[in-house]
Scaffold this motif. Structure first.
Motif, PDB file in Angstrom:
ATOM      1  N   VAL A   1     -19.927 -51.417 -44.692  1.00  0.00           N
ATOM      2  CA  VAL A   1     -21.019 -50.756 -43.973  1.00  0.00           C
ATOM      3  C   VAL A   1     -20.426 -49.620 -43.138  1.00  0.00           C
ATOM      4  CG1 VAL A   1     -22.951 -51.041 -42.391  1.00  0.00           C
ATOM      5  CG2 VAL A   1     -22.236 -52.957 -43.847  1.00  0.00           C
ATOM      6  N   SER A   2     -20.854 -48.402 -43.386  1.00  0.00           N
ATOM      7  CA  SER A   2     -20.282 -47.242 -42.696  1.00  0.00           C
ATOM      8  C   SER A   2     -20.669 -47.232 -41.222  1.00  0.00           C
ATOM      9  CB  SER A   2     -20.776 -45.944 -43.362  1.00  0.00           C
ATOM     10  OG  SER A   2     -22.165 -45.759 -43.124  1.00  0.00           O
ATOM     11  N   ASP A   3     -19.888 -46.495 -40.429  1.00  0.00           N
ATOM     12  CA  ASP A   3     -20.198 -46.341 -39.005  1.00  0.00           C
ATOM     13  C   ASP A   3     -21.587 -45.726 -38.825  1.00  0.00           C
ATOM     14  OD1 ASP A   3     -17.625 -47.186 -38.862  1.00  0.00           O
ATOM     15  OD2 ASP A   3     -16.811 -45.370 -37.940  1.00  0.00           O
ATOM     16  N   LYS A   4     -21.897 -44.721 -39.665  1.00  0.00           N
ATOM     17  CA  LYS A   4     -23.196 -44.034 -39.573  1.00  0.00           C
ATOM     18  C   LYS A   4     -24.338 -44.998 -39.867  1.00  0.00           C
ATOM     19  CE  LYS A   4     -25.990 -40.316 -39.831  1.00  0.00           C
ATOM     20  NZ  LYS A   4     -27.232 -40.902 -40.342  1.00  0.00           N
TER      21      LYS A   4
ATOM     22  N   GLY B   1     -22.123 -56.936 -33.355  1.00  0.00           N
ATOM     23  CA  GLY B   1     -21.666 -57.566 -34.586  1.00  0.00           C
ATOM     24  C   GLY B   1     -22.645 -57.426 -35.735  1.00  0.00           C
ATOM     25  N   LEU B   2     -23.374 -56.317 -35.781  1.00  0.00           N
ATOM     26  CA  LEU B   2     -24.401 -56.140 -36.815  1.00  0.00           C
ATOM     27  C   LEU B   2     -23.820 -56.149 -38.219  1.00  0.00           C
ATOM     28  CD1 LEU B   2     -26.792 -53.425 -35.314  1.00  0.00           C
ATOM     29  CD2 LEU B   2     -27.012 -55.905 -35.272  1.00  0.00           C
ATOM     30  N   ALA B   3     -22.652 -55.535 -38.402  1.00  0.00           N
ATOM     31  CA  ALA B   3     -22.078 -55.428 -39.744  1.00  0.00           C
ATOM     32  C   ALA B   3     -21.725 -56.799 -40.315  1.00  0.00           C
ATOM     33  CB  ALA B   3     -20.839 -54.535 -39.716  1.00  0.00           C
ATOM     34  N   ASN B   4     -21.409 -57.747 -39.440  1.00  0.00           N
ATOM     35  CA  ASN B   4     -20.965 -59.067 -39.907  1.00  0.00           C
ATOM     36  C   ASN B   4     -22.093 -60.067 -40.095  1.00  0.00           C
ATOM     37  OD1 ASN B   4     -18.251 -58.242 -39.830  1.00  0.00           O
ATOM     38  ND2 ASN B   4     -18.122 -58.707 -37.642  1.00  0.00           N
ATOM     39  N   CYS B   5     -23.213 -59.831 -39.424  1.00  0.00           N
ATOM     40  CA  CYS B   5     -24.228 -60.889 -39.473  1.00  0.00           C
ATOM     41  C   CYS B   5     -25.646 -60.413 -39.749  1.00  0.00           C
ATOM     42  CB  CYS B   5     -24.230 -61.668 -38.157  1.00  0.00           C
ATOM     43  SG  CYS B   5     -24.682 -60.660 -36.717  1.00  0.00           S
ATOM     44  N   GLY B   6     -25.920 -59.127 -39.602  1.00  0.00           N
ATOM     45  CA  GLY B   6     -27.325 -58.732 -39.679  1.00  0.00           C
ATOM     46  C   GLY B   6     -27.692 -57.726 -40.741  1.00  0.00           C
ATOM     47  N   ILE B   7     -26.838 -56.769 -41.013  1.00  0.00           N
ATOM     48  CA  ILE B   7     -27.215 -55.651 -41.869  1.00  0.00           C
ATOM     49  C   ILE B   7     -27.221 -56.053 -43.342  1.00  0.00           C
ATOM     50  CG2 ILE B   7     -26.577 -53.328 -42.620  1.00  0.00           C
ATOM     51  CD1 ILE B   7     -25.455 -52.826 -39.864  1.00  0.00           C
TER      52      ILE B   7
ATOM     53  N   LEU C   1     -32.855 -53.650 -40.249  1.00  0.00           N
ATOM     54  CA  LEU C   1     -31.452 -53.882 -40.583  1.00  0.00           C
ATOM     55  C   LEU C   1     -31.199 -53.832 -42.090  1.00  0.00           C
ATOM     56  CD1 LEU C   1     -30.696 -56.799 -38.083  1.00  0.00           C
ATOM     57  CD2 LEU C   1     -30.058 -54.393 -37.852  1.00  0.00           C
ATOM     58  N   THR C   2     -32.164 -53.332 -42.841  1.00  0.00           N
ATOM     59  CA  THR C   2     -32.018 -53.235 -44.294  1.00  0.00           C
ATOM     60  C   THR C   2     -31.790 -51.788 -44.700  1.00  0.00           C
ATOM     61  OG1 THR C   2     -33.486 -55.139 -44.634  1.00  0.00           O
ATOM     62  CG2 THR C   2     -33.096 -53.697 -46.522  1.00  0.00           C
ATOM     63  N   LEU C   3     -30.626 -51.496 -45.270  1.00  0.00           N
ATOM     64  CA  LEU C   3     -30.300 -50.145 -45.698  1.00  0.00           C
ATOM     65  C   LEU C   3     -31.005 -49.819 -47.016  1.00  0.00           C
ATOM     66  CD1 LEU C   3     -26.450 -50.028 -44.962  1.00  0.00           C
ATOM     67  CD2 LEU C   3     -28.356 -49.560 -43.416  1.00  0.00           C
ATOM     68  N   SER C   4     -31.187 -48.535 -47.266  1.00  0.00           N
ATOM     69  CA  SER C   4     -31.833 -48.123 -48.515  1.00  0.00           C
ATOM     70  C   SER C   4     -30.990 -48.518 -49.726  1.00  0.00           C
ATOM     71  CB  SER C   4     -32.069 -46.613 -48.508  1.00  0.00           C
ATOM     72  OG  SER C   4     -30.843 -45.904 -48.351  1.00  0.00           O
ATOM     73  N   ALA C   5     -29.668 -48.654 -49.540  1.00  0.00           N
ATOM     74  CA  ALA C   5     -28.776 -49.034 -50.645  1.00  0.00           C
ATOM     75  C   ALA C   5     -29.074 -50.438 -51.157  1.00  0.00           C
ATOM     76  CB  ALA C   5     -27.323 -48.945 -50.195  1.00  0.00           C
ATOM     77  N   ALA C   6     -29.754 -51.245 -50.337  1.00  0.00           N
ATOM     78  CA  ALA C   6     -30.090 -52.594 -50.764  1.00  0.00           C
ATOM     79  C   ALA C   6     -31.208 -52.607 -51.802  1.00  0.00           C
ATOM     80  CB  ALA C   6     -30.503 -53.434 -49.562  1.00  0.00           C
TER      81      ALA C   6
ATOM     82  N   PHE D   1     -22.781 -46.500 -32.738  1.00  0.00           N
ATOM     83  CA  PHE D   1     -21.900 -47.339 -33.559  1.00  0.00           C
ATOM     84  C   PHE D   1     -21.188 -48.371 -32.697  1.00  0.00           C
ATOM     85  CE2 PHE D   1     -17.344 -47.822 -34.645  1.00  0.00           C
ATOM     86  CZ  PHE D   1     -17.498 -48.757 -35.670  1.00  0.00           C
ATOM     87  N   HIS D   2     -20.704 -47.942 -31.521  1.00  0.00           N
ATOM     88  CA  HIS D   2     -20.016 -48.890 -30.634  1.00  0.00           C
ATOM     89  C   HIS D   2     -20.974 -49.991 -30.175  1.00  0.00           C
ATOM     90  CE1 HIS D   2     -16.226 -46.903 -30.584  1.00  0.00           C
ATOM     91  NE2 HIS D   2     -16.673 -45.789 -30.021  1.00  0.00           N
TER      92      HIS D   2
END
Length: 523
Positions: free
Chosen positions: A167-170, A69-75, A5-10, A62-63
């Protein structure tokens, strides 16, 4: 799971990208098996691919991420910055004098900016604007007018929010793939399938295609599909033993098994794998299209697992290696290397001509010295005209049959991936060499040969007779600008032909075979 759940942007010590590639391959593999059995009456590869894309495509994933709820609590999407992007637990950003939270108001304003990208308003306001909004010195409508004006005049602002992340849909879809990869890597295939069922991709044999597309979740244990017993179209033709023997004799089944080193327990799978849709004499099985669809996913999964577990390649290099190994051009090259192209059952003269043309070009590439090779493939119209080369396309049927062969082995072995992998390793002796040094396609080779920006210039495409397209590439060589012309059925093929022409001619002049065996690798 934190890594997944960690993006490269982090910019953390790890990210989800490698796991995402592994998860993507497993999603494709497991979904393909599910559709192979649950769309048993469908033999059209296009229909199967369309349904698969609805399940493993970014929109569906994405759906799923949205429902979790990944965008709000995990990513983890941004770099940790205690001053700007972090809020201590139990705290919120500044409250407005008249009530409400400043950052929540900014998010609501962003939603009202019709035609703007999500989060775009942040780029056109400043911290001073937020302070005025908080104190009531600026209304929400005034802030929207201000942002639109700055955007029109390109007066960039820029603020970061501590309570919200963009956090983008992709990115959310990629995180779902990475979560699948994480479960596969640490919990095994069965537990990974159970996890997928819980999040809305239930590929159990008891599920229906419509239920999977609707993302119905299930906490029941996933039941795997029972391996297919044979490839016959119906019970009636299953009893036509004499006809089967005749077709197997025409096919040369014994020779194929000797070449591949694998003996089929059920010969009908082998017959289907080498039957082109144009071959009407075989009415016992369908054509190879459905096996090709299956074999592609199986090989993609196995090769991805091998690269993932045997290299430390970063995500971009891992993708390059996989693309070099799992593509129609590589499969066509492997099939013709062991001469299995001679066993394809078809009734289309055009296929024979295309295969012969490809083999002639491939043979010339691999066996001739540079100075002889250029005489054959390059032609000078006159002293002023550039060298010219027609692009020989790799017949799709060759790669399709190679994939179908492995789809047949997968079914015949009872879904035994170790058996499939052992045969693939035998037929692909250059696997480790490609993994260590993946080949570039022809255009990339030329661009790397002349790395200065703007040194390689392509002309616009020109329509010529016979439905062909020509493109000219100009490169610096010998203190001057040299032109090379390529032809093909499309602009893409013409560009590749022009690049190949340049590499061959320049390589011959330098005494080096610059093009080598790249034809079998171009995409």
């Amino acid at each position: 799971m934190v890594q997944a759940l960690t993006l490269s942007a982090a910019r953390d010590r790890w990210d989800m990208e490698r796991m995402g590639i592994l998860g993507d391959a497993f999603l494709k593999y497991s979904t393909t098996i599910f559709l192979h059995y649950n769309m048993a009456d469908t033999c059209d590869e296009g229909d199967l691919s369309t349904v698969r894309s609805k399940i493993v495509g970014n929109l569906n994933l994405f759906h799923i991420a949205e429902s979790l709820g990944l965008a709000n609590c995990g990513i983890v999407s941004t770099r940790m910055d205690p001053v700007v992007t972090w809020t201590p637990p139990g705290y919120q950003s500044a409250a407005m004098v008249g009530g409400g939270i400043v950052e929540e108001n900014v998010v609501e304003l962003d939603k009202e900016m019709v035609g703007w990208v999500v989060g775009d308003i942040r780029g056109w306001i400043t911290r001073e604007d937020l302070e005025k909004l908080r104190l009531g010195e600026m209304t929400e409508d005034e802030m929207k007018v201000l942002a639109r004006g700055r955007r029109k005049e390109h007066k960039v602002g820029g603020v970061k929010l501590s309570d919200f992340r963009l956090v983008s849909d992709k990115a959310q879809a990629d995180c779902v793939e990475a979560m699948v990869g994480c479960y596969l890597l640490h919990c095994g295939m069965e537990n990974c399938l159970d996890f997928m069922a819980r999040i809305g991709i239930n590929l159990s044999s008891t599920s229906r295609v419509e239920e999977v597309i609707e993302r119905r979740q299930s906490r029941e244990k996933v039941i795997m599909q029972t391996p297919q017993k044979d490839a016959f179209c119906s019970d009636h033709v299953r009893n036509e033993k004499a006809k089967l023997q005749t077709l197997m004799s025409k096919l040369g089944a014994d020779q194929i098994e000797k070449i591949t080193g694998y003996t089929f327990k059920e010969k009908s799978f082998l017959l289907q794998a080498f039957t082109h849709p144009s071959y009407g004499d075989n009415r016992l099985t369908a054509s190879y299209e459905k096996l090709e669809f299956l074999g592609d996913a199986v090989l993609d999964y196995l090769v991805t697992c091998y690269i993932y577990t045997n290299t430390d390649a970063d995500p971009s290099r891992l993708t390059v290696i996989r693309s070099a190994l799992v593509c129609n051009n590589m499969f066509a090259s492997l099939l013709t290397d062991i001469q299995l192209d001679q066993f394809i059952l078809h009734c289309t003269p055009g296929i024979y001509n295309k295969i012969k043309e490809y083999l002639d070009d491939k043979w010339w590439d691999e066996t001739q010295p540079a100075e002889v090779k250029v005489d054959k493939t390059l032609k000078q119209i006159n002293e002023e005209d550039p060298p010219e080369l027609d692009m020989v396309e790799v017949p799709k049927v060759l790669g399709d049959v190679f994939e179908a062969l492995f789809g047949a082995i997968f079914l015949d072995s009872g879904h035994d991936l170790s058996v499939v992998w052992s045969v693939y390793r035998r037929l692909c002796p250059t696997l480790d060499k490609v993994v260590a040094n993946p080949p570039l396609n022809i255009k990339k080779q030329l661009l790397e040969k002349f790395p200065v920006v703007g040194s390689v210039v392509f002309s616009s495409a020109t329509q010529e007779g016979g439905g062909t397209v020509s493109v000219t590439v100009e490169v610096p060589a010998g203190g001057t600008r040299r032109k090379f012309k390529g032809k093909g059925r499309s602009k893409k093929l013409a560009v590749l032909a022009a690049c190949k022409c340049a590499l061959r001619k320049l390589g011959e002049e330098e005494g080096v075979d610059a093009a080598g065996d790249c034809l079998a690798r171009t995409e």
